[in-house]
Enzyme design. Structure first.
Site, PDB file in Angstrom:
ATOM      1  N   ARG A  12     -14.574   7.319  14.860  1.00  0.00           N
ATOM      2  CA  ARG A  12     -13.373   8.132  14.686  1.00  0.00           C
ATOM      3  C   ARG A  12     -13.742   9.609  14.637  1.00  0.00           C
ATOM      4  NH1 ARG A  12     -10.934  10.572  10.056  1.00  0.00           N
ATOM      5  NH2 ARG A  12     -12.317   9.664   8.504  1.00  0.00           N
ATOM      6  N   GLY A  48       0.814  -1.201   0.000  1.00  0.00           N
ATOM      7  CA  GLY A  48       0.000   0.000   0.000  1.00  0.00           C
ATOM      8  C   GLY A  48       0.847   1.251   0.000  1.00  0.00           C
ATOM      9  N   LEU A  57     -17.550  13.188  -0.997  1.00  0.00           N
ATOM     10  CA  LEU A  57     -17.488  13.812   0.327  1.00  0.00           C
ATOM     11  C   LEU A  57     -17.541  15.341   0.249  1.00  0.00           C
ATOM     12  CD1 LEU A  57     -17.001  13.360   3.405  1.00  0.00           C
ATOM     13  CD2 LEU A  57     -14.619  13.883   2.931  1.00  0.00           C
ATOM     14  N   VAL A 100      -4.990  10.418  -1.222  1.00  0.00           N
ATOM     15  CA  VAL A 100      -4.846  11.667  -1.959  1.00  0.00           C
ATOM     16  C   VAL A 100      -6.164  12.460  -1.940  1.00  0.00           C
ATOM     17  CG1 VAL A 100      -5.493  10.967  -4.301  1.00  0.00           C
ATOM     18  CG2 VAL A 100      -3.552  12.498  -3.970  1.00  0.00           C
ATOM     19  N   GLN A 142     -18.037   3.975   9.922  1.00  0.00           N
ATOM     20  CA  GLN A 142     -18.426   5.360  10.129  1.00  0.00           C
ATOM     21  C   GLN A 142     -19.282   5.866   8.971  1.00  0.00           C
ATOM     22  OE1 GLN A 142     -15.485   8.955  10.206  1.00  0.00           O
ATOM     23  NE2 GLN A 142     -16.471   8.778  12.204  1.00  0.00           N
ATOM     24  N   HIS A 201     -20.450   9.422   7.437  1.00  0.00           N
ATOM     25  CA  HIS A 201     -20.165  10.859   7.485  1.00  0.00           C
ATOM     26  C   HIS A 201     -21.468  11.584   7.154  1.00  0.00           C
ATOM     27  CE1 HIS A 201     -18.387  14.707   6.430  1.00  0.00           C
ATOM     28  NE2 HIS A 201     -17.184  14.283   6.752  1.00  0.00           N
ATOM     29  N   HIS A 209     -18.081   6.213   5.377  1.00  0.00           N
ATOM     30  CA  HIS A 209     -16.869   7.022   5.258  1.00  0.00           C
ATOM     31  C   HIS A 209     -15.621   6.466   5.933  1.00  0.00           C
ATOM     32  CE1 HIS A 209     -14.423  10.525   4.566  1.00  0.00           C
ATOM     33  NE2 HIS A 209     -14.243  10.704   5.855  1.00  0.00           N
ATOM     34  N   TYR A 210     -15.729   5.444   6.773  1.00  0.00           N
ATOM     35  CA  TYR A 210     -14.481   4.998   7.405  1.00  0.00           C
ATOM     36  C   TYR A 210     -14.676   3.616   8.013  1.00  0.00           C
ATOM     37  CZ  TYR A 210     -10.096   5.105   9.905  1.00  0.00           C
ATOM     38  OH  TYR A 210      -8.834   4.809  10.341  1.00  0.00           O
ATOM     39  N   ARG A 218     -19.270  12.664  14.291  1.00  0.00           N
ATOM     40  CA  ARG A 218     -19.991  12.252  13.083  1.00  0.00           C
ATOM     41  C   ARG A 218     -21.116  11.272  13.339  1.00  0.00           C
ATOM     42  NH1 ARG A 218     -14.573  11.674   9.370  1.00  0.00           N
ATOM     43  NH2 ARG A 218     -14.348  13.914   9.110  1.00  0.00           N
ATOM     44  N   PHE A 270     -12.995  21.064  13.990  1.00  0.00           N
ATOM     45  CA  PHE A 270     -13.493  19.809  13.411  1.00  0.00           C
ATOM     46  C   PHE A 270     -14.402  19.136  14.427  1.00  0.00           C
ATOM     47  CE2 PHE A 270     -12.388  17.077   9.687  1.00  0.00           C
ATOM     48  CZ  PHE A 270     -12.052  18.092   8.813  1.00  0.00           C
ATOM     49  N   GLY A 283      -8.390  17.944   6.897  1.00  0.00           N
ATOM     50  CA  GLY A 283      -7.309  18.257   7.821  1.00  0.00           C
ATOM     51  C   GLY A 283      -6.753  17.082   8.584  1.00  0.00           C
ATOM     52  N   GLU A 313     -15.908  17.745   6.304  1.00  0.00           N
ATOM     53  CA  GLU A 313     -16.371  18.303   7.580  1.00  0.00           C
ATOM     54  C   GLU A 313     -15.861  19.736   7.762  1.00  0.00           C
ATOM     55  OE1 GLU A 313     -16.758  15.473  10.782  1.00  0.00           O
ATOM     56  OE2 GLU A 313     -15.439  16.740  11.978  1.00  0.00           O
TER      57      GLU A 313
HETATM   58  C1  LIG Z   1     -12.872  11.664   0.318  1.00  0.00           C
HETATM   59  C2  LIG Z   1     -12.141  11.406   1.601  1.00  0.00           C
HETATM   60  C3  LIG Z   1     -11.731  12.470   2.381  1.00  0.00           C
HETATM   61  C4  LIG Z   1     -11.065  12.245   3.588  1.00  0.00           C
HETATM   62  N1  LIG Z   1     -10.645  13.321   4.326  1.00  0.00           N
HETATM   63  C5  LIG Z   1      -9.947  13.105   5.466  1.00  0.00           C
HETATM   64  C6  LIG Z   1      -9.450  14.204   6.223  1.00  0.00           C
HETATM   65  O1  LIG Z   1      -9.595  15.365   5.855  1.00  0.00           O
HETATM   66  N2  LIG Z   1      -8.775  13.943   7.357  1.00  0.00           N
HETATM   67  C7  LIG Z   1      -8.554  12.668   7.800  1.00  0.00           C
HETATM   68  O2  LIG Z   1      -7.922  12.491   8.839  1.00  0.00           O
HETATM   69  N3  LIG Z   1      -9.013  11.602   7.085  1.00  0.00           N
HETATM   70  C8  LIG Z   1      -9.695  11.801   5.931  1.00  0.00           C
HETATM   71  N4  LIG Z   1     -10.142  10.719   5.211  1.00  0.00           N
HETATM   72  C9  LIG Z   1      -9.760   9.362   5.628  1.00  0.00           C
HETATM   73  C10 LIG Z   1      -8.313   9.089   5.243  1.00  0.00           C
HETATM   74  O3  LIG Z   1      -8.025   9.758   4.042  1.00  0.00           O
HETATM   75  C11 LIG Z   1      -8.039   7.602   5.040  1.00  0.00           C
HETATM   76  O4  LIG Z   1      -8.502   6.866   6.125  1.00  0.00           O
HETATM   77  C12 LIG Z   1      -6.520   7.363   4.898  1.00  0.00           C
HETATM   78  O5  LIG Z   1      -5.988   8.229   3.923  1.00  0.00           O
HETATM   79  C13 LIG Z   1      -6.217   5.922   4.559  1.00  0.00           C
HETATM   80  O6  LIG Z   1      -4.862   5.824   4.224  1.00  0.00           O
HETATM   81  P1  LIG Z   1      -4.122   4.425   4.095  1.00  0.00           P
HETATM   82  O7  LIG Z   1      -2.704   4.746   3.849  1.00  0.00           O
HETATM   83  O8  LIG Z   1      -4.462   3.591   5.264  1.00  0.00           O
HETATM   84  O9  LIG Z   1      -4.795   3.728   2.832  1.00  0.00           O
HETATM   85  P2  LIG Z   1      -5.072   4.220   1.333  1.00  0.00           P
HETATM   86  O10 LIG Z   1      -4.707   5.618   1.086  1.00  0.00           O
HETATM   87  O11 LIG Z   1      -6.481   3.815   1.046  1.00  0.00           O
HETATM   88  O12 LIG Z   1      -4.079   3.338   0.485  1.00  0.00           O
HETATM   89  C14 LIG Z   1      -4.221   1.952   0.343  1.00  0.00           C
HETATM   90  C15 LIG Z   1      -3.105   1.415  -0.517  1.00  0.00           C
HETATM   91  O13 LIG Z   1      -3.151  -0.006  -0.536  1.00  0.00           O
HETATM   92  C16 LIG Z   1      -3.035  -0.472  -1.865  1.00  0.00           C
HETATM   93  N5  LIG Z   1      -3.722  -1.756  -1.978  1.00  0.00           N
HETATM   94  C17 LIG Z   1      -4.913  -2.126  -1.456  1.00  0.00           C
HETATM   95  N6  LIG Z   1      -5.202  -3.401  -1.788  1.00  0.00           N
HETATM   96  C18 LIG Z   1      -4.172  -3.851  -2.535  1.00  0.00           C
HETATM   97  C19 LIG Z   1      -3.878  -5.082  -3.190  1.00  0.00           C
HETATM   98  N7  LIG Z   1      -4.706  -6.124  -3.164  1.00  0.00           N
HETATM   99  N8  LIG Z   1      -2.717  -5.173  -3.860  1.00  0.00           N
HETATM  100  C20 LIG Z   1      -1.854  -4.137  -3.940  1.00  0.00           C
HETATM  101  N9  LIG Z   1      -2.092  -2.951  -3.353  1.00  0.00           N
HETATM  102  C21 LIG Z   1      -3.232  -2.820  -2.656  1.00  0.00           C
HETATM  103  C22 LIG Z   1      -3.671   0.617  -2.693  1.00  0.00           C
HETATM  104  O14 LIG Z   1      -3.246   0.556  -4.032  1.00  0.00           O
HETATM  105  C23 LIG Z   1      -3.162   1.856  -1.963  1.00  0.00           C
HETATM  106  O15 LIG Z   1      -1.874   2.172  -2.401  1.00  0.00           O
HETATM  107  C24 LIG Z   1     -10.822  10.924   3.999  1.00  0.00           C
HETATM  108  C25 LIG Z   1     -11.222   9.861   3.215  1.00  0.00           C
HETATM  109  C26 LIG Z   1     -11.896  10.097   2.041  1.00  0.00           C
HETATM  110  C27 LIG Z   1     -12.370   8.919   1.244  1.00  0.00           C
END
Ligand SMILES: Cc1cc2nc3c(=O)[nH]c(=O)nc-3n(C[C@H](O)[C@H](O)[C@H](O)COP(=O)(O)OP(=O)(O)OC[C@H]3O[C@@H](n4cnc5c(N)ncnc54)[C@H](O)[C@@H]3O)c2cc1C
Length: 573
Positions: A385, A13, A247, A49, A235, A237, A350-351, A281, A121, A54, A250
């Site tokens: 969360r 990931g 989304l 991304v 969760q 939202h 959302h989570y 939330r 928030f 925040g 918030e």
């Molecule tokens: C629209 C949106 C807005 C948000 N805004 C906020 C915010 O403002 N503040 C906040 O704190 N949180 C926010 N969140 C929540 C937060 O962004 C996520 O919980 C967090 O970014 C998750 O990061 P991660 O690194 O755990 O996983 P991810 O960013 O989801 O990355 C997962 C990775 O695993 C890889 N992967 C998965 N399965 C496989 C597989 N089988 N084989 C190979 N690769 C795989 C994917 O390719 C990816 O690279 C938001 C979420 C969303 C959807």
């Protein structure tokens, strides 16, 4: 026989958690560790991304904030299911993480005096969300990747899909992955594995999550015998754009936006008289749903009735400066300008609060495996969360688990090529014979759509014994039908149908864990709200749910909650 690829440390990931871990592992070993970074999408397309509003940290002791207050807000927000030792450690680490990213070059939004700005928030008793306009995750990802590039010690495997985690006798042995470009199956061997594969938002249809967020890492860990924790806690939202589910951060409410029903009432006054729209939330989502269900929402032909998110009083300048992405999305998707018109919103998945069970260092109970970010459950968020705590968790446990895994890889771990090799023929047979060559009348996409409808309908903001049981029955039916599902595209290169099949295979497992967990938790806590048991029941349910794989379905047990400082009390906002 599958080709073997070797690294010291394998990171599954490349979202925020994975990148933060890669940077930390590099720092700790002065770039000497050799890292493999696997992602099923292009690195910068990981869902992180998309994070908008925040990242939480108590930056301002001189103004009255403190890590202790951040920890208390998070524990109360979690409905007392969070592990308090983990929460306290998190709140202590976060201020230095924010400053670290600052030094690494992130363009945090700033006050007029040049200091890092923070916005309010939900559930935080202090303006604590550090942000970069409403594109926080985008800038965090860029900054981390930029810094990783200073080390010449990692190899990217973008568009590689991990299919199986190989664990034997309680130790990590390897991981198999499909190279999507050529369709070949490869064996990855490493001394340590860090799972940072994100949550399972796409169990649901109406969700803010990217199509790639399908819980694969959690499902793979489950099948390999690792314990999965608290998956019934999802969760919702309060402000998903109708009808797409995109989304509306918030931060819209953090900057002062209102929620309004069809009678023109700012209804949060009734449900949380003090914090109103900025209550946690779970509470705001239940309030919006109640308004909609009691007929005070706006009608939508699709059935996705909604309430209004009103930003008009913030004025054009503030909206353009602080919420440019929100305005752009409203214009592009609804031809609606939030400067002039209220935004149609309703609660949206959302989570994933639950995930792979880890200890406070992010270690899974299997030698050589760590997990961080949304795939993991440490448990920082408990039953609910707080906003801005997830990107923060990715940074905190990306750092902690990245350092631990690196330490193990350079000093303790070994590559277990032989044992890993033995497991590969079975996986090759499963994918290329049993799945790819199978004929059957069921359609993968039909089953996936029905699963999502079921989860939306039966396991949403409010649940009852009846809705959960009907959800379980449907998931069992879909699991049976899935055995007859076939893949029409028999080719090897970029076979996205095969990928979607493998994702669904895991999702159906996770759906079953979620539904069964929800059924046995006869109380309401955080994101798990049961109409038939509307109160939290600490006497009988103040524990974490643990699910372990058996051929007959998940076997459940419980784990105590770590309560170090704060005894559970009634939540009032
Ligand atoms: C629209 C949106 C807005 C948000 N805004 C906020 C915010 O403002 N503040 C906040 O704190 N949180 C926010 N969140 C929540 C937060 O962004 C996520 O919980 C967090 O970014 C998750 O990061 P991660 O690194 O755990 O996983 P991810 O960013 O989801 O990355 C997962 C990775 O695993 C890889 N992967 C998965 N399965 C496989 C597989 N089988 N084989 C190979 N690769 C795989 C994917 O390719 C990816 O690279 C938001 C979420 C969303 C959807």
């Amino acid at each position: 026989m599958a080709e073997i690829i070797k690294h010291d440390l394998l990171i599954l990931g490349s979202g925020l958690a994975g990148l933060r871990a890669a940077v930390e592992a590099s720092i700790q070993t002065s770039g000497k560790i050799n890292i493999g970074l696997i992602s099923k999408v292009q690195l910068m397309r990981s869902h992180s991304v998309c994070a908008e509003g925040g990242t939480a940290a108590a930056l301002r002791p001189e103004e009255g904030d403190s890590p202790g207050l951040h920890a208390w807000d998070s524990v109360k927000g979690s409905d007392f299911l969070a592990d308090q030792d983990a929460v306290s450690r998190f709140a202590e680490i976060m201020p230095s993480e924010i400053l670290q990213l600052d030094r690494w070059g992130i363009p945090w939004s700033r006050r007029l005096d040049g200091r890092i700005d923070q916005r309010p928030f939900g559930g935080h008793s202090f303006p604590r969300a550090v942000y970069a306009a409403d594109k926080t995750g985008f800038f965090e990802m860029q900054t981390l990747y930029d810094n990783l590039l200073r080390y010449n010690n990692f190899k990217r495997y973008d568009e590689w899909f991990a299919t199986k985690l190989i664990v034997e006798k309680g130790e990590f042995k390897g991981l198999t992955a499909l190279n999507m470009a050529n369709g070949g199956l490869y064996l990855f061997c490493a001394k340590a594995l860090l799972i940072a594969s994100g949550g399972a938002g796409r169990l649901f249809g109406f969700t803010t999550f990217s199509h790639s967020v399908t819980g694969d890492g959690i499902a793979m860990a489950y099948r390999a015998g690792l314990p999965i924790k608290d998956l019934e806690f999802m969760q919702f939202h309060p402000t998903g754009l109708v009808p797409s589910g995109i989304l509306m951060t918030e931060a819209c409410r953090g900057e002062g936006g209102y929620l309004v029903n069809s009678k023109g009432e700012r209804f949060m006054d009734k449900y949380a008289s003090k914090l109103k729209e900025l209550a946690p939330r779970d509470i705001v989502s239940r309030s919006s749903m109640t308004e909609i269900e009691e007929g005070r929402g706006f009608k939508e032909p699709s059935g996705l009735d909604f309430v209004h998110l009103d930003l008009r009083h913030l004025g054009a300048d503030k909206i353009n400066e602080r919420l440019p992405l929100i305005r752009e999305v409203c214009l592009n998707f609804l031809n609606l300008d939030p400067i002039d018109k209220p935004i149609p919103v309703r609660p949206v998945q959302h989570y994933t609060m639950g995930g792979i069970h880890t200890d406070i260092n992010g270690a899974a109970p299997v030698k050589g495996i760590w997990a961080a970010g949304e795939a993991a459950c440490v448990s920082l968020h408990g039953g609910n969360r707080l906003g801005a705590n997830s990107t923060a968790e990715c940074l905190a446990w990306g750092k902690i688990a990245g350092a631990e895994a690196a330490k193990w890889a350079v000093s303790g771990g070994a590559i277990c090529e032989q044992e890993a090799k033995n497991a590969v023929p079975e996986e090759e047979k499963r994918i290329f014979q049993d799945i790819l060559k199978r004929s059957g009348k069921e359609n993968v996409y039909r089953i996936r759509a029905e699963m999502r409808e079921t989860m939306d309908k039966n396991l949403g903001v409010f649940r009852t014994e009846e809705s959960i049981k009907s959800g379980l029955e449907k998931i069992k039916e879909l699991q049976a039908r899935f055995q007859q599902a076939s893949i029409q595209d028999k080719s090897r290169t970029y076979n996205t149908q095969l990928i979607h099949y493998l994702e669904l295979d895991g999702l159906l497992d996770l759906a079953e864990i979620l539904v069964r967990g929800a059924l046995q938790r006869k109380e309401s806590r955080g994101g798990h709200a049961r109409r038939d048991f509307p109160k939290r029941d600490d006497d009988n349910f103040l524990w974490h749910t643990i699910a372990k794989y058996t051929d007959k379905g998940p076997e459940f047990s419980t784990l105590p909650v770590s309560i170090t400082t704060w005894k559970p009390v009634e939540r009032k906002y």
